[in-house]
Structure formats: C-alpha cells, structure tokens
Write a protein that holds these residues in place. Structure first.
Motif, short mmCIF file in Angstrom:
data_model
loop_
_atom_site.label_atom_id
_atom_site.label_comp_id
_atom_site.label_asym_id
_atom_site.label_seq_id
_atom_site.Cartn_x
_atom_site.Cartn_y
_atom_site.Cartn_z
N GLN A 108 13.32 13.51 -6.25
CA GLN A 108 12.81 13.26 -7.54
C GLN A 108 13.01 11.81 -7.91
O GLN A 108 13.82 11.22 -7.91
N GLY A 109 12.05 11.52 -8.70
CA GLY A 109 12.33 10.22 -9.31
C GLY A 109 11.13 9.13 -9.20
O GLY A 109 10.32 8.77 -9.96
N PRO A 110 10.87 9.04 -7.73
CA PRO A 110 9.74 7.68 -7.62
C PRO A 110 8.31 8.45 -8.01
O PRO A 110 7.51 7.48 -7.74
N ALA A 111 8.16 9.60 -8.33
CA ALA A 111 6.85 10.18 -8.50
C ALA A 111 5.89 9.18 -9.33
O ALA A 111 4.76 9.17 -9.01
N ALA A 112 6.31 8.80 -10.28
CA ALA A 112 5.39 8.06 -11.04
C ALA A 112 5.09 6.78 -10.99
O ALA A 112 4.09 6.26 -10.88
N THR A 113 5.81 6.20 -9.75
CA THR A 113 5.35 4.96 -9.36
C THR A 113 4.08 4.75 -8.41
O THR A 113 3.75 3.78 -8.08
N PHE A 114 3.76 6.09 -7.81
CA PHE A 114 2.82 5.99 -6.81
C PHE A 114 1.46 5.83 -7.33
O PHE A 114 1.11 6.30 -8.45
N ASP A 115 0.77 5.05 -6.44
CA ASP A 115 -0.79 5.10 -6.65
C ASP A 115 -1.47 6.18 -6.00
O ASP A 115 -1.00 6.44 -4.89
N PHE A 116 -2.57 6.46 -6.42
CA PHE A 116 -3.35 7.64 -5.50
C PHE A 116 -4.62 7.07 -5.27
O PHE A 116 -5.08 6.76 -6.15
N GLU A 117 -5.02 7.29 -4.15
CA GLU A 117 -6.37 6.82 -3.56
C GLU A 117 -7.17 7.98 -2.97
O GLU A 117 -6.45 8.81 -2.09
N PRO A 118 -8.13 8.38 -3.50
CA PRO A 118 -8.91 7.85 -4.45
C PRO A 118 -8.37 8.38 -5.93
O PRO A 118 -8.15 7.43 -6.73
N ASN A 119 -7.87 9.46 -6.04
CA ASN A 119 -7.14 9.73 -7.39
C ASN A 119 -6.23 11.09 -7.04
O ASN A 119 -6.44 11.71 -6.10
N ALA A 177 -8.72 12.12 12.54
CA ALA A 177 -9.61 13.13 11.85
C ALA A 177 -8.97 13.60 10.82
O ALA A 177 -8.48 14.82 10.77
N GLY A 178 -9.21 12.73 9.50
CA GLY A 178 -8.68 13.29 8.39
C GLY A 178 -7.25 13.41 8.31
O GLY A 178 -6.76 13.52 9.21
N GLY A 179 -6.67 12.91 7.18
CA GLY A 179 -5.03 13.23 7.09
C GLY A 179 -4.69 12.49 5.76
O GLY A 179 -5.52 12.39 4.95
N TYR A 180 -3.44 12.08 5.71
CA TYR A 180 -3.15 11.24 4.64
C TYR A 180 -2.11 10.23 4.92
O TYR A 180 -1.57 10.06 6.08
N ALA A 181 -1.92 9.22 4.01
CA ALA A 181 -1.04 8.18 4.40
C ALA A 181 -0.14 8.05 3.27
O ALA A 181 -0.72 8.15 1.89
N GLU A 182 1.08 7.88 3.61
CA GLU A 182 1.87 7.68 2.27
C GLU A 182 2.85 6.05 2.54
O GLU A 182 3.27 6.01 3.61
N ILE A 183 2.48 5.16 1.51
CA ILE A 183 3.28 3.94 1.79
C ILE A 183 4.34 3.93 0.55
O ILE A 183 4.10 3.86 -0.35
N ASP A 184 5.50 3.70 1.09
CA ASP A 184 6.40 3.28 0.30
C ASP A 184 7.64 2.74 0.65
O ASP A 184 8.18 3.06 1.85
N ASP A 185 8.10 1.71 0.09
CA ASP A 185 9.31 1.02 0.52
C ASP A 185 8.89 0.43 1.83
O ASP A 185 9.93 0.38 2.86
N ASN A 186 8.06 -0.27 2.22
CA ASN A 186 7.90 -0.63 3.23
C ASN A 186 7.73 0.34 4.66
O ASN A 186 8.06 -0.04 5.80
N ALA A 187 7.28 1.35 4.30
CA ALA A 187 7.41 2.41 5.32
C ALA A 187 5.94 3.16 5.11
O ALA A 187 5.54 3.61 4.19
N VAL A 188 5.23 3.19 6.29
CA VAL A 188 4.12 3.88 6.34
C VAL A 188 4.06 5.22 7.15
O VAL A 188 4.63 5.18 8.35
N ILE A 189 3.85 6.33 6.49
CA ILE A 189 3.63 7.55 7.26
C ILE A 189 2.23 7.92 7.31
O ILE A 189 1.79 8.32 6.15
#
Lengths: 294, 138
Positions: free
Chosen positions: A203-214, B67-79
């Motif tokens: 918990q914690g970093p939740a607020a800092t994320f951007d969401f694409e498209p939303n 084919a479809g999915g998600y990406a999370e980028i956080d702290d210079n790590a791409v998942i």
C-alpha cells in the motif's frame, strides 16, 4: 485352519496389488513435480496482477464495475467444483464434493437455487447419480488443465453474473499446501471481493500511478482477467494437489499391503509347521502301532 | 547499467522474458508507446500488437506478439501481463495456418449465437494476428 494353498493364493494376490499401488505411488511422485512447476510458473502473473489490482483497488468503489457490485438479493448461486478425473486419491474428491453439497443443501433450505459447473469426471459422476445436471462440465482435463478451460469458465460466470442470472459464484477446490498435504479451499469468485485484494504490504504508491486510458477502463479490463486467473489458479492448484493426494493414498495402501503380507506369511508358516507336526506324530504313532503288533 | 530498466513479460502460464532492457515498445490500447529509464509510474491496458524489447545485450533483444494485456511501469521496472504471447521468431507459419483452418472449420459448425462461438472467434483472431505479425517481420 485355512489350508496352505488358500493362504499362498492370498499372499500372491496381495503382492500383486502391492506392486500396482507402489507403481502408482511412484508415478504420482513423478507427476507432482510437473504439476508444482506449473503452479510456480503461473505465480508471477497472478502476483503482478494482484499488485496492479491493488493499486487500483484504493479507488474502486462498489458501483464502479458490475463485477464488484454485490447483488441485493441472493437467489441464484453458482458453484464451480474442481475435482479429479480419476479416483484412488484418498479423500481428495469426496472432501470437495461433500463440503459443496452440504453448502448447497443449506442454500436450498433458504430457497436459493444452486447451479453447478463441474470439472473432473468424479464430480460429474457424483452429481449425475444424484440427478443434478450441471450447467457446464469438463472431463478429462483434471491432470492437465489449460488456460482455455479457465477462460471458458471465467467468461461464462462473468456474463452470468453481470446479466444478473447469478448472485454469487463460489469455487471449491483442493489447494496443494505442499507435496503431501492438501487443504480444501472455497473462494468467492464473484462479486470480486476487493477487501481480499487489498493487501497490507503493497500500500502506498497507489496515488502516484497514471492510468492509460483511464482508471475505469483499466479496471474493467483487469477485473475479468482477475477472475480468469483465479479460476486457472484453482485448476492447476487442484491438479498439483491431486497428485499429492494420490501419492499419499498409494503410499499408505502399499504400507498396508506390506503389513498384510507379513501377517499372512506368518499364518502360512504356522500352518505349514502345524501340518509337519501332525505328519510326524502320525508317523510316530503308526510306527508305534506296528511295533506292538510284532 | 545506468540507462537500463528491468523488463518482464509474463502470461498466465509462464514467464516468457525477464531481463535488462534499454527500451521497451508497447502496443497500448490507445496508441503505441515506448518506455525508457525514468518513465512515470503507469498502468496501461494493452491492445493486440508487438512488444519490442531492446535488451542490453543486442542478442537478447526480442519481439513478441501479444493479444491484449496490461503493462505496469514503476521504478524503472516494466511488467507486461499478456493474455497470450508468443515470440515472433517462434511462430511457425505453416503450423499456425493449419490451426487457423481448423478453427475456421469448427466455427462454421457452430450455430449463430452459441456461447462457444466467441471462444473460437477469439482463437481465430489470435492466429490471424500471429500470421500478420510474422509476415510483417519477414
């Protein structure tokens, strides 16, 4: 006293049974590895997904997605029951089946209709005997579940829930705690329980994320996938548990067979000794009688 | 190592790529985008397309069809969480074509409106995507 030949026959029969159970034990041991490897391989995905959902969950309210919203009335419940295709695994299947059936009876007592999705021949047979016809059934996949089955189950329950046909979806399966022990697990698939998703550690970093498209769009894609992951995880977990349960059951069967063979062998020896003693005393008796006549 | 980010590509069944990369190109649902070191924390949905990874060792660079999915980028790590993924170099065109024909055949046998239809349609789209990506790469 049982005669010698009968005892010998039983010893032979138990010995061949022991050979079979021993082989099954070894086969199951070999398969455990493969099954647990699969669980391990699938873990990074589900963990990453949980983490992502966790980042979102802080902002997710119940109304934000149909899969999160609890239905006001519980009238129609769907049970997903994950069993094995083959028996000889101790109480593996009956544990799941009895627990689920008990729960179903309790629900029916409250006027709730229960439907089933059954995985594994054992569960299909069990419910067919009781005159229950499942909504969906999957046979022949318990040892090698694939994502396809998980996707089919997941998409069916999602649509059913979103359309309001079902008010709750629960999955019953065996979790492989380790190679030897299994726990029965009962998890609520739908509505998605956000409080279970929110873990304390991330918990914690939740607020800092951007969401694409939303946010809403990400959530509405992530939730269905989460259901899918849960189903898939249950299937492969159950496959690993099945092998563990079978190995344990076969090990104790082999041990029992060894005990029985020992007991029978002792009986056999005693009977043989008894026969020899009788024979000797007969000869001695006969010789004595002959002597008297002389 | 200063300009690197760690990149992981996982599917529900397994991890298919894990390593250090200098650049990761992703097929975002609203448009492709690239990620380099120092990217903002971001969660994005992905559409169908190609994930391009420029690894630190050029020999490890790879491209995957997803084919479809998600990406999370956080702290210079791409998942990258991909629903389905396959490395472009692993696509066997003849094989995929045969599968596509089979799926097409099955699809014809299923009446309109059946629940199974969506599943096979999905399969078909995925196989076609592999074919187009493979031919584009040649």
């Amino acid at each position: 006293m049982a005669n010698l030949r009968d005892i010998k026959k039983r010893i032979n029969s138990v010995t061949s049974t022991k050979q079979i159970t021993r082989t099954m034990e070894m086969v199951a041991t070999a398969k455990i590895r493969k099954a647990t490897d699969r669980v391990v391989a699938a873990t990074p995905y589900s963990e990453a997904m949980l983490k992502m959902l966790n980042n979102l969950a802080g902002n997710a309210s119940e109304a934000s997605h149909p899969l999160l919203a609890e239905h006001a009335e519980k009238k129609h419940v769907l049970f997903v029951i994950v069993c094995s295709d083959r028996g000889l695994a101790g109480a593996f299947n009956s544990n799941v089946l009895h627990t689920a059936e008990k729960k179903a009876v309790a629900y029916q007592g409250q006027g709730v209709t229960v439907d089933y999705i059954l995985c594994g021949k054992k569960s299909i047979g069990y419910f067919a005997y009781r005159g229950v016809s499942p909504i969906m059934k999957f046979a022949g996949i318990s040892a090698d579940p694939t994502l396809d089955e998980a996707r089919r189950i997941a998409s069916f329950v999602r649509e059913g829930y979103a359309a309001g046909t079902y008010d709750e979806v629960v999955i019953y399966y065996n979790h492989a705690r380790n190679a030897a022990d299994q726990d029965l697990r009962c998890e609520q698939l739908l509505p998605v329980d956000v409080s279970a998703v929110k873990s304390d550690e991330v918990q914690g970093p939740a607020a800092t994320f951007d969401f694409e498209p939303n946010e809403a769009a990400v959530l509405s894609k992530l939730l269905p996938a989460y259901v899918e992951t849960m189903v898939y995880h249950a299937l492969i977990d159950s496959a690993a548990a099945e092998q563990g349960a079978r190995r344990k059951a076969m090990k104790s069967a082999t041990d029992n067979a060894t005990d029985i063979i020992n007991t029978l062998q002792r009986q056999y020896n005693r009977a043989r000794q008894g026969a020899i003693t009788t024979e000797i005393s007969e000869i001695v008796g006969g010789a004595a009688a002959l002597k008297k006549e002389e | 190592m200063a300009d690197n980010l760690s990149c992981t590509v996982v599917t529900p069944a397994q991890t298919i790529y894990a390593g250090e990369a200098t650049y990761v190109g992703l097929p975002g649902e609203v448009g492709s985008f690239g990620v380099m070191k120092g990217h903002e924390p971001l969660v994005s949905t992905l559409g169908s397309g190609i994930v391009k990874i420029d690894a630190v060792q050029a020999s490890e660079s790879a491209r995957y069809v997803i084919a479809g999915g998600y990406a999370e980028i956080d702290d210079n790590a791409v998942i990258v969480l991909a629903d389905k993924a396959v490395a472009i170099k692993d696509i066997n065109v003849a094989d995929v074509r045969a599968q596509a024909a089979k799926v097409e055949e099955t699809l014809k046998g299923i009446p309109e409106g059946d629940a199974d239809r969506a599943y096979y349609q999905d399969q078909k789209n995925w196989l076609n995507l592999q074919l187009t990506s493979a031919s584009a790469a040649e």
